[in-house]
Scaffold this motif. Structure first.
Motif, short mmCIF file in Angstrom:
data_model
loop_
_atom_site.label_atom_id
_atom_site.label_comp_id
_atom_site.label_asym_id
_atom_site.label_seq_id
_atom_site.Cartn_x
_atom_site.Cartn_y
_atom_site.Cartn_z
N VAL A 1 0.96 -1.14 -0.01
CA VAL A 1 -0.03 0.14 0.00
C VAL A 1 0.91 1.25 -0.04
O VAL A 1 0.50 2.51 -0.83
N MET B 1 1.56 2.20 -3.58
CA MET B 1 0.37 2.49 -4.42
C MET B 1 0.04 3.99 -4.81
O MET B 1 0.18 4.78 -3.99
N LYS C 1 -2.69 6.60 -6.96
CA LYS C 1 -4.24 6.32 -7.00
C LYS C 1 -4.78 5.37 -7.90
O LYS C 1 -5.59 4.58 -7.56
N ASP D 1 -3.70 2.47 -8.54
CA ASP D 1 -3.49 1.18 -8.04
C ASP D 1 -4.62 0.84 -6.94
O ASP D 1 -4.99 0.06 -6.93
N LYS D 2 -4.85 1.97 -6.07
CA LYS D 2 -5.81 1.67 -5.03
C LYS D 2 -7.06 1.84 -5.61
O LYS D 2 -7.92 0.93 -5.12
N PHE E 1 -5.96 1.60 3.35
CA PHE E 1 -5.43 2.25 2.14
C PHE E 1 -5.04 3.67 2.26
O PHE E 1 -4.56 4.17 1.49
N TYR F 1 -13.63 6.24 -5.37
CA TYR F 1 -12.91 5.12 -6.03
C TYR F 1 -13.60 3.93 -6.76
O TYR F 1 -13.61 3.41 -7.72
#
Length: 211
Positions: free
Chosen positions: A162, A165, A167, A169-170, A196, A206
């Protein structure tokens, strides 16, 4: 008890253990008629041979060269052959020497694995997941464990911790969680947002990125 008698007893023990699909053959390399080298055979239906029949090409080659390459001969186990009628055989060949070191017998085991290969194929099909998961999902004892497992899977999916990571990736991880039903678990949003390092507002944005 002579060597041949001992080999016959061993052959009987092996076929008793492995059943009718296991053929055991004893060849006499010192016979005056190499083309009739089989002196003992059990379950000869595996290769359709009987006492008095000749050797395979491999054994005949040994008979032909036995005085030239005796020191080079080594037992050979676990190799595959195919019978004349198409059976798949797993084979083992052992060379038996007299006290003076000369070759006398070949002790061969030919196990018909044709039916086993069909079973292996069926089991492979049965055990292969249709969703192509790399590993089976663990059975959890409560919803909190399930949520943690899904979070770990989302991180594996992204392929980085995390802390590294971005944006995108999240977003990928959180949409995986949404598709997996993670957010049906009570208060899962709080835990996921905390894990996260984002706010709940960002979490929901997201989820809705591609909607």
């Amino acid at each position: 008890m002579g060597r041949l008698d001992i080999l016959k007893q061993l052959a009987q023990d092996i076929t008793a253990l492995f059943g009718s699909d296991c053929e055991v053959v004893i060849h006499d390399l010192k016979t005056q008629e190499p083309e009739h080298s089989i002196v003992y055979i059990l379950n000869g239906h595996v290769t359709n041979r009987s006492v008095g029949d000749g050797p395979s090409d491999a054994v005949f080659d040994v008979i032909r060269k036995k005085n030239k390459s005796i020191a080079e001969l080594k037992d050979h186990s676990g190799y595959l052959m195919k019978s004349a009628d198409g059976k798949i055989l797993k084979c083992s060949t052992s060379y038996i020497r007299d006290d003076d070191g000369s070759l006398h017998y070949v002790f061969a085991i030919n196990y018909d694995i044709t039916k086993l290969t069909l079973v292996e194929s069926a089991l492979h099909t049965l055990c292969t997941p249709t969703n192509h998961d790399k590993k089976p999902r663990e059975i959890t004892h409560n919803v909190n464990d399930l949520l943690q497992q899904l979070i770990e899977e989302s991180v594996e999916l992204v392929g980085k911790p995390v802390a590294l990571m971005n944006k995108e990736d999240k977003v990928k991880a959180i949409q995986f969680l949404n598709d997996s039903g993670a957010f049906l678990i009570t208060r899962s949003g709080d835990k996921v947002a905390s894990y996260f390092g984002i706010s709940k507002y960002t979490l929901y944005s997201y989820i809705d990125v591609n909607k």
